[in-house]
Design an enzyme around this catalytic site. Structure first.
Site, short mmCIF file in Angstrom:
data_model
loop_
_atom_site.label_atom_id
_atom_site.label_comp_id
_atom_site.label_asym_id
_atom_site.label_seq_id
_atom_site.Cartn_x
_atom_site.Cartn_y
_atom_site.Cartn_z
N HIS A 78 0.87 -1.18 0.00
CA HIS A 78 0.00 0.00 0.00
C HIS A 78 0.92 1.25 0.00
O HIS A 78 1.00 1.98 0.98
CB HIS A 78 -0.89 -0.02 1.24
CG HIS A 78 -2.10 0.87 1.15
ND1 HIS A 78 -2.39 1.65 0.04
CD2 HIS A 78 -3.09 1.12 2.05
CE1 HIS A 78 -3.50 2.32 0.28
NE2 HIS A 78 -3.95 2.03 1.48
N GLN B 242 -0.29 4.97 0.77
CA GLN B 242 -0.58 5.17 2.19
C GLN B 242 0.69 5.59 2.95
O GLN B 242 0.70 6.59 3.67
CB GLN B 242 -1.11 3.85 2.78
CG GLN B 242 -1.37 3.90 4.28
CD GLN B 242 -2.54 4.81 4.62
OE1 GLN B 242 -3.59 4.69 4.03
NE2 GLN B 242 -2.35 5.72 5.56
N ARG C 35 -3.30 11.75 2.19
CA ARG C 35 -3.43 10.87 1.03
C ARG C 35 -3.74 11.70 -0.22
O ARG C 35 -3.22 11.44 -1.30
CB ARG C 35 -4.56 9.84 1.26
CG ARG C 35 -4.30 8.83 2.36
CD ARG C 35 -3.24 7.85 1.98
NE ARG C 35 -3.56 7.14 0.75
CZ ARG C 35 -4.44 6.14 0.65
NH1 ARG C 35 -5.06 5.69 1.72
NH2 ARG C 35 -4.66 5.55 -0.52
N ASP D 47 -3.07 -0.97 12.37
CA ASP D 47 -3.93 -1.33 11.23
C ASP D 47 -4.86 -2.43 11.72
O ASP D 47 -4.62 -3.04 12.78
CB ASP D 47 -3.06 -1.81 10.05
CG ASP D 47 -3.84 -1.98 8.75
OD1 ASP D 47 -5.05 -1.69 8.72
OD2 ASP D 47 -3.23 -2.42 7.75
N1 CP Z 1 -6.34 3.82 4.24
C1 CP Z 1 -7.07 3.49 3.17
O1 CP Z 1 -6.53 3.09 2.13
O2 CP Z 1 -8.41 3.65 3.31
P1 CP Z 1 -9.53 3.10 2.31
O3 CP Z 1 -9.48 1.59 2.38
O4 CP Z 1 -10.82 3.66 2.83
O5 CP Z 1 -9.22 3.59 0.94
N1 NVA Z 2 -4.31 -3.72 5.70
C1 NVA Z 2 -5.60 -3.12 5.39
C2 NVA Z 2 -5.40 -1.71 4.93
C3 NVA Z 2 -6.66 -0.98 4.61
C4 NVA Z 2 -6.42 0.41 4.12
C5 NVA Z 2 -6.31 -3.94 4.34
O1 NVA Z 2 -5.65 -4.36 3.37
O2 NVA Z 2 -7.50 -4.18 4.48
#
Ligand code: CP
Ligand code: NVA
Length: 311
Positions: A133, A136, A293, A225
């Site tokens: 990610h 993020q 973001r 998380d």
């Molecule tokens: N942190 C994040 O990516 O949030 P969403 O899953 O809402 O996009």
């Molecule tokens: N680790 C989490 C992040 C969400 C933004 C997921 O993948 O669901």
């Protein structure tokens, strides 16, 4: 101001100088965007936003980012294209490139987006995969720099499993000079093979620590998380039990540095990985992270999408 890669798929694809360019542009444009004074550098450009998993932050911030640059967006779910089922990722990348000027994708498989990107002539941006990610963590680094001045020499402790966000943090630690600690139960750490691969890069200061009290000592950032990521819903009950000692609550925050800040990529499961008292406290910067973001992704799009206008 150019980046060496066409796509933004992983933090490790870029040098620390390039990542600094993204952070600097984001910081420069943030006040301009907030004051509606940003000159549209990408008029008419269209960003396709493909989502195979739900989203609040990623969807809204990407769609707003491209609008602030003078362009527009298309929201596409897995019902429309059927990447990998109805049509091969290779063909999707090539065809979409004939219509749009950039592709942002949130999906499961990192390899699929790499294939899509390899066959697209327009930039492809990773909006989350099971593996990574990256947007993020770039927004998070911007947030740390706003609150703690610099990421240099800081201790960032990720309390939770070795997931996509944690892997992107490990990648960031191979580019910026800070210490990254993953604090997880045994069996939920980052894969050895992945860590070994990233260790080949210079600068990596990484440690896995099982005990929460030991891990958070002298931390500058306590990061959280969800315990079960999107796609792991069937493991939720099992994980709730295993991760219970890893809840970030007042007691754990007291063991961290006195000025430590609390971060969470959101969405948070309040009462599970974090207590209300911590996420709602003065030490929590979660809404700044969410806002950043928008700013960091606008900078990423602006730097990847060709334009002859000044940024
Ligand atoms: N942190 C994040 O990516 O949030 P969403 O899953 O809402 O996009
Ligand atoms: N680790 C989490 C992040 C969400 C933004 C997921 O993948 O669901």
């Amino acid at each position: 101001m150019k980046l060496s890669k066409k796509d933004f798929l992983s933090i490790r694809d870029f040098s620390k100088e390039e990542l600094r360019t993204i952070l600097d542009l984001s910081r420069k444009q943030k006040p301009l965007a907030k004051a509606f004074k940003l000159e549209p550098s990408h008029p008419g450009r269209v960003l396709a936003c493909i989502f195979h998993k739900p989203s609040l932050r990623t969807r809204i911030s990407f769609e707003i980012s491209i609008r602030q640059l003078g362009g527009s967006s298309l929201y596409i779910t897995d019902k429309e294209i059927g990447i990998g089922n109805r049509e091969a990722p290779k063909d999707v990348g090539a065809v979409l490139s004939r219509y749009v000027d950039g592709i942002m994708i949130r999906t499961f498989d990192q390899e699929m987006i790499e294939t899509l990107a390899a066959n697209a002539t327009v930039p492809v941006i990773n909006g989350l995969t099971d593996l990574l990610h990256p947007c993020q963590v770039m927004g998070d680094i911007m947030t740390i720099e706003e609150h703690l001045e610099s990421i240099e020499g800081k201790k960032v402790v990720f309390v939770g499993d070795g997931n996509n966000v944690a892997r992107s943090w490990l990648n960031a630690a191979s580019r910026f000079p800070f210490k990254f600690v993953l604090n997880s139960p045994s069996g939920y750490q980052l894969e050895d093979s992945y860590v070994e691969e990233v260790k080949k890069d210079e600068n990596l200061d990484y440690e896995w620590i099982e005990d929460p009290a030991e891990a958070v000592r002298d931390a500058d950032v306590i990061y959280s998380d969800v315990w079960a990521s999107m796609g792991q819903e069937s493991e939720k009950e099992k994980r709730l039990k295993i991760f219970r000692p890893y809840q970030i609550n007042d007691k754990l925050m007291e063991l961290a540095g006195r000025d430590a800040i609390f971060m969470h990529c959101l969405p948070a499961h309040r009462g599970e990985e974090v207590s209300d008292s911590v996420i709602d406290s003065k030490r929590s910067v979660v809404y700044d992270e969410a806002e950043n973001r928008l700013h960091i992704q606008r900078a990423i799009i602006a730097l990847l999408m060709p334009t002859d206008r000044e940024l």
